[in-house]
Design a protein around this motif. Structure first.
Motif, PDB file in Angstrom:
ATOM      1  N   LYS A  19       0.738  -1.180  -0.063  1.00  0.00           N
ATOM      2  CA  LYS A  19      -0.143   0.030  -0.020  1.00  0.00           C
ATOM      3  C   LYS A  19       0.650   1.192  -0.014  1.00  0.00           C
ATOM      4  O   LYS A  19       0.517   2.349  -0.725  1.00  0.00           O
ATOM      5  N   LYS A  20       2.100   1.205   0.601  1.00  0.00           N
ATOM      6  CA  LYS A  20       2.730   2.389   0.765  1.00  0.00           C
ATOM      7  C   LYS A  20       3.573   2.587  -0.599  1.00  0.00           C
ATOM      8  O   LYS A  20       3.612   3.787  -1.067  1.00  0.00           O
ATOM      9  N   ALA A  21       3.994   1.501  -1.234  1.00  0.00           N
ATOM     10  CA  ALA A  21       4.780   1.702  -2.552  1.00  0.00           C
ATOM     11  C   ALA A  21       3.710   2.188  -3.556  1.00  0.00           C
ATOM     12  O   ALA A  21       4.293   2.822  -4.364  1.00  0.00           O
ATOM     13  N   THR A  22       2.345   2.256  -3.415  1.00  0.00           N
ATOM     14  CA  THR A  22       1.467   2.727  -4.529  1.00  0.00           C
ATOM     15  C   THR A  22       1.543   4.336  -4.417  1.00  0.00           C
ATOM     16  O   THR A  22       1.125   5.065  -5.490  1.00  0.00           O
ATOM     17  N   CYS A  23       2.259   4.901  -3.567  1.00  0.00           N
ATOM     18  CA  CYS A  23       2.478   6.378  -3.536  1.00  0.00           C
ATOM     19  C   CYS A  23       3.618   6.852  -4.595  1.00  0.00           C
ATOM     20  O   CYS A  23       3.671   7.966  -4.808  1.00  0.00           O
ATOM     21  N   ASN A  24       4.401   5.811  -4.836  1.00  0.00           N
ATOM     22  CA  ASN A  24       5.380   6.249  -5.733  1.00  0.00           C
ATOM     23  C   ASN A  24       4.955   5.459  -7.325  1.00  0.00           C
ATOM     24  O   ASN A  24       5.811   5.977  -8.287  1.00  0.00           O
ATOM     25  N   GLY A  25       3.930   4.874  -7.476  1.00  0.00           N
ATOM     26  CA  GLY A  25       3.684   4.141  -8.632  1.00  0.00           C
ATOM     27  C   GLY A  25       2.997   2.942  -8.469  1.00  0.00           C
ATOM     28  O   GLY A  25       2.699   2.480  -7.417  1.00  0.00           O
ATOM     29  N   PRO A  26       2.549   2.245  -9.601  1.00  0.00           N
ATOM     30  CA  PRO A  26       1.838   1.147  -9.408  1.00  0.00           C
ATOM     31  C   PRO A  26       2.712   0.061  -8.763  1.00  0.00           C
ATOM     32  O   PRO A  26       3.927  -0.129  -9.145  1.00  0.00           O
ATOM     33  N   VAL A  27       1.772  -0.920  -8.094  1.00  0.00           N
ATOM     34  CA  VAL A  27       2.610  -2.280  -7.652  1.00  0.00           C
ATOM     35  C   VAL A  27       2.328  -3.266  -8.571  1.00  0.00           C
ATOM     36  O   VAL A  27       0.838  -3.634  -8.543  1.00  0.00           O
ATOM     37  N   ASP A  31       2.381 -13.710  -9.913  1.00  0.00           N
ATOM     38  CA  ASP A  31       1.968 -15.069  -9.583  1.00  0.00           C
ATOM     39  C   ASP A  31       2.752 -15.976 -10.369  1.00  0.00           C
ATOM     40  O   ASP A  31       2.699 -16.211 -11.657  1.00  0.00           O
ATOM     41  N   ARG A  32       3.502 -16.954  -9.988  1.00  0.00           N
ATOM     42  CA  ARG A  32       4.516 -17.891 -10.429  1.00  0.00           C
ATOM     43  C   ARG A  32       5.507 -17.205 -11.399  1.00  0.00           C
ATOM     44  O   ARG A  32       5.595 -17.686 -12.465  1.00  0.00           O
ATOM     45  N   GLY A  33       5.791 -16.037 -10.868  1.00  0.00           N
ATOM     46  CA  GLY A  33       6.789 -15.127 -11.865  1.00  0.00           C
ATOM     47  C   GLY A  33       6.240 -14.176 -13.049  1.00  0.00           C
ATOM     48  O   GLY A  33       6.817 -13.595 -13.635  1.00  0.00           O
ATOM     49  N   ARG A  34       4.874 -14.418 -13.150  1.00  0.00           N
ATOM     50  CA  ARG A  34       4.374 -13.714 -14.111  1.00  0.00           C
ATOM     51  C   ARG A  34       3.384 -12.514 -13.549  1.00  0.00           C
ATOM     52  O   ARG A  34       2.567 -12.749 -12.727  1.00  0.00           O
ATOM     53  N   ALA A  35       3.353 -11.321 -14.116  1.00  0.00           N
ATOM     54  CA  ALA A  35       2.498 -10.210 -13.557  1.00  0.00           C
ATOM     55  C   ALA A  35       0.899 -10.564 -13.926  1.00  0.00           C
ATOM     56  O   ALA A  35       0.574 -11.295 -14.757  1.00  0.00           O
ATOM     57  N   ALA A  36       0.215 -10.754 -12.735  1.00  0.00           N
ATOM     58  CA  ALA A  36      -1.248 -10.980 -12.548  1.00  0.00           C
ATOM     59  C   ALA A  36      -2.308  -9.832 -12.253  1.00  0.00           C
ATOM     60  O   ALA A  36      -3.437  -9.924 -12.586  1.00  0.00           O
ATOM     61  N   HIS A  37      -1.714  -9.032 -11.356  1.00  0.00           N
ATOM     62  CA  HIS A  37      -2.430  -7.709 -11.086  1.00  0.00           C
ATOM     63  C   HIS A  37      -1.563  -6.790 -10.765  1.00  0.00           C
ATOM     64  O   HIS A  37      -0.405  -6.653 -10.719  1.00  0.00           O
ATOM     65  N   VAL A  38      -2.316  -5.329 -10.719  1.00  0.00           N
ATOM     66  CA  VAL A  38      -1.534  -4.406 -10.446  1.00  0.00           C
ATOM     67  C   VAL A  38      -2.492  -3.359  -9.425  1.00  0.00           C
ATOM     68  O   VAL A  38      -3.746  -3.365  -9.337  1.00  0.00           O
ATOM     69  N   LEU A  39      -1.877  -3.000  -8.264  1.00  0.00           N
ATOM     70  CA  LEU A  39      -2.402  -2.398  -7.277  1.00  0.00           C
ATOM     71  C   LEU A  39      -1.994  -0.970  -7.504  1.00  0.00           C
ATOM     72  O   LEU A  39      -0.842  -0.531  -7.850  1.00  0.00           O
ATOM     73  N   LEU A  40      -3.006   0.181  -7.362  1.00  0.00           N
ATOM     74  CA  LEU A  40      -2.652   1.525  -7.757  1.00  0.00           C
ATOM     75  C   LEU A  40      -3.367   2.366  -6.597  1.00  0.00           C
ATOM     76  O   LEU A  40      -4.222   1.855  -5.893  1.00  0.00           O
ATOM     77  N   SER A  41      -2.928   3.430  -6.395  1.00  0.00           N
ATOM     78  CA  SER A  41      -3.415   4.488  -5.392  1.00  0.00           C
ATOM     79  C   SER A  41      -4.945   4.825  -6.121  1.00  0.00           C
ATOM     80  O   SER A  41      -5.112   4.936  -7.358  1.00  0.00           O
TER      81      SER A  41
END
Length: 84
Positions: A19-27, A31-41
């Motif tokens: 959650k804190k990392a979303t202050c600087n950009g997307p997270v 899942d098993r080494g492949r991008a599966a989701h993006v967390l945004l502010s």
């Protein structure tokens, strides 16, 4: 803008860090080494979704009736259809 990448396991172990990392950009959450989701502010999410407003939403927005807009009339010429 900084992109942070966390595995699903890392996210489960330290949600606060994500959650804190979303202050600087997307997270990116992998899942098993492949991008599966993006967390945004919420600010980033709202900025992204407001850019895709439909014409109906734009016309229904408060204050739209106060905008002076008189488009010129367009005359479209027609000709008879040739069925031969």
């Amino acid at each position: 803008m900084t992109i942070t990448t966390l595995s699903s396991r890392e996210l489960n172990q330290d949600v606060t860090r994500a959650k804190k990392a979303t202050c600087n950009g997307p997270v990116f959450i992998t899942d098993r080494g492949r991008a599966a989701h993006v967390l945004l502010s919420i600010e980033d999410y709202q900025r992204l979704t407001k850019q895709r407003r439909s014409i109906a939403d734009a016309l229904a927005m408060p204050g739209a009736a106060d905008i002076d807009f008189e488009p010129s009339r367009v005359s479209v010429g027609t000709k008879p259809a040739d069925f031969l």
